[in-house]
Scaffold this motif. Sequence first.
Motif, short mmCIF file in Angstrom:
data_model
loop_
_atom_site.label_atom_id
_atom_site.label_comp_id
_atom_site.label_asym_id
_atom_site.label_seq_id
_atom_site.Cartn_x
_atom_site.Cartn_y
_atom_site.Cartn_z
N GLN A 1 -50.61 42.03 -51.88
CA GLN A 1 -51.83 41.41 -51.12
C GLN A 1 -51.21 39.89 -51.13
O GLN A 1 -50.59 39.26 -51.87
CB GLN A 1 -52.74 41.24 -52.59
CG GLN A 1 -54.09 40.59 -52.11
CD GLN A 1 -55.20 40.51 -53.16
OE1 GLN A 1 -54.72 39.68 -54.27
NE2 GLN A 1 -56.08 41.09 -53.23
N GLU B 1 -56.70 36.93 -51.15
CA GLU B 1 -58.01 37.95 -51.85
C GLU B 1 -59.17 38.06 -51.12
O GLU B 1 -59.80 39.16 -51.11
CB GLU B 1 -58.12 37.09 -53.24
CG GLU B 1 -57.30 37.02 -54.32
CD GLU B 1 -57.66 36.37 -55.35
OE1 GLU B 1 -58.80 35.87 -55.43
OE2 GLU B 1 -56.76 36.21 -56.43
N ASP B 2 -59.25 37.48 -50.07
CA ASP B 2 -60.41 37.49 -49.24
C ASP B 2 -60.25 37.95 -47.56
O ASP B 2 -60.87 37.46 -46.81
CB ASP B 2 -61.19 36.19 -49.31
CG ASP B 2 -61.72 35.41 -50.47
OD1 ASP B 2 -62.03 36.53 -51.45
OD2 ASP B 2 -61.67 34.49 -50.58
N ASN C 1 -57.95 48.14 -50.29
CA ASN C 1 -57.94 46.87 -50.94
C ASN C 1 -58.10 45.89 -49.78
O ASN C 1 -58.24 46.25 -48.70
CB ASN C 1 -56.38 46.73 -51.51
CG ASN C 1 -56.27 47.42 -52.95
OD1 ASN C 1 -57.21 47.71 -53.58
ND2 ASN C 1 -54.99 47.43 -53.04
N ARG C 2 -58.19 44.65 -50.08
CA ARG C 2 -58.14 43.49 -49.27
C ARG C 2 -56.96 42.59 -49.19
O ARG C 2 -56.32 42.39 -50.14
CB ARG C 2 -59.72 42.54 -49.50
CG ARG C 2 -60.86 43.26 -49.67
CD ARG C 2 -61.89 42.39 -49.75
NE ARG C 2 -62.10 41.56 -48.69
CZ ARG C 2 -63.10 40.82 -48.32
NH1 ARG C 2 -64.21 40.97 -48.99
NH2 ARG C 2 -63.15 40.05 -47.04
#
Length: 387
Positions: free
Chosen positions: A249, A252-253, A261-262
Amino acid sequence: MSRSGSLERLRAANSRAVTALLGTEGPMSRADLARASGLSRTTVSSLVAHLIDSGHVTETTDRGRPHKGGSGRPPVLVALCAPAGSVAGVDLGHRHVRVAVADRAGTVLAEELAGLDVDGHGAGALDRAAALVRRQLDRAGLPHADLQAVGMCVPAPIDRRSARISTGIMPGWHQMLPAEELGRRLGVPVHADNDANLGALAELGHGVARGTSDLVYLKVASGVGAGIVLGGRLHRGTSGLAGELGHVQVGEDGQVCRCGNRGCLETVVAAPRLLRLLAPAYDEELSAERVLELDLTGDAGVRRVLGDAGRTVGRALADLCNSLNPAVVVLGGSLGTAPSLVAGVRDAIDRYAQPDTAAAVRVVPGALGDRAEVVGAVALAIARAAA
């Protein structure tokens, strides 16, 4: 599982590691095999004795290249025997099938590439792959009955516990067992692995990573994935998912990833995303091949976008380098070899990795291009046929 069964599995895995090294590096001394494999000299000596008894390897003084040890007696080396039969490598990409047939020494005798929507048509892709294997055997003048094993590359992680493709990346493959299905069509053992792992195996044996035993191969294409080699052997992890660097990742956004997932790394730096980012600035439809051409000619926009992507990738790779301390990072895939992207990765590793770790690692583009995966598939087939 009984202790004896566990020991037999470990011995078989170690035998495959030794034969894979001999298949890619050529004749080696027992001491060199121990260093390259990470096994003890006692273990290597025992494995070599067993492989000699079974007819898989032989002793020789011929390195296949000039001996540089002076006028003394040349060292005793171990080499693969040249067994009868053939192997095949099958590279299933998202939009293509590439097949190569080779002898058991790894010499490719016939090869073919065909365009195909692999993701959405699992059974059809396997039918086509089997037909291509048979056609290439015919082209090479090899009897179908002499085919010993097939290595298969798929562009997604394979769960080692279930032998299924582990994510929803390829919707037409739901609940399929790729190796078993192709093996049923061809009537021979088929061994499957993901594209980054086999790219790593190919560059280790036939590309820029020859002579090293610890490397990370990063493929930047429609997705992002890494193949990890430690002590001369592929590191797959408990369930076969080691090296999924594309799903680290980075925000997060961020955009929702195909994994669910993002903000995954591949949503920022995969080839389709970079092409979309560049498209408004150009009066032509850009492909990965065209972007590589523009980078080589010094196009400012392309260099900026690829450089930024390389630094983003390199930030994630720096943490991996701190953990694994590899000798080389090899970049492959449709955009991974772009000079600006490679330079960006180098910059980020120098900035974010521990200084001694950064100084120890080479960052280089792969040498095998879009053939890396099929070359790795052939190497996998040879190793499993010899085990």
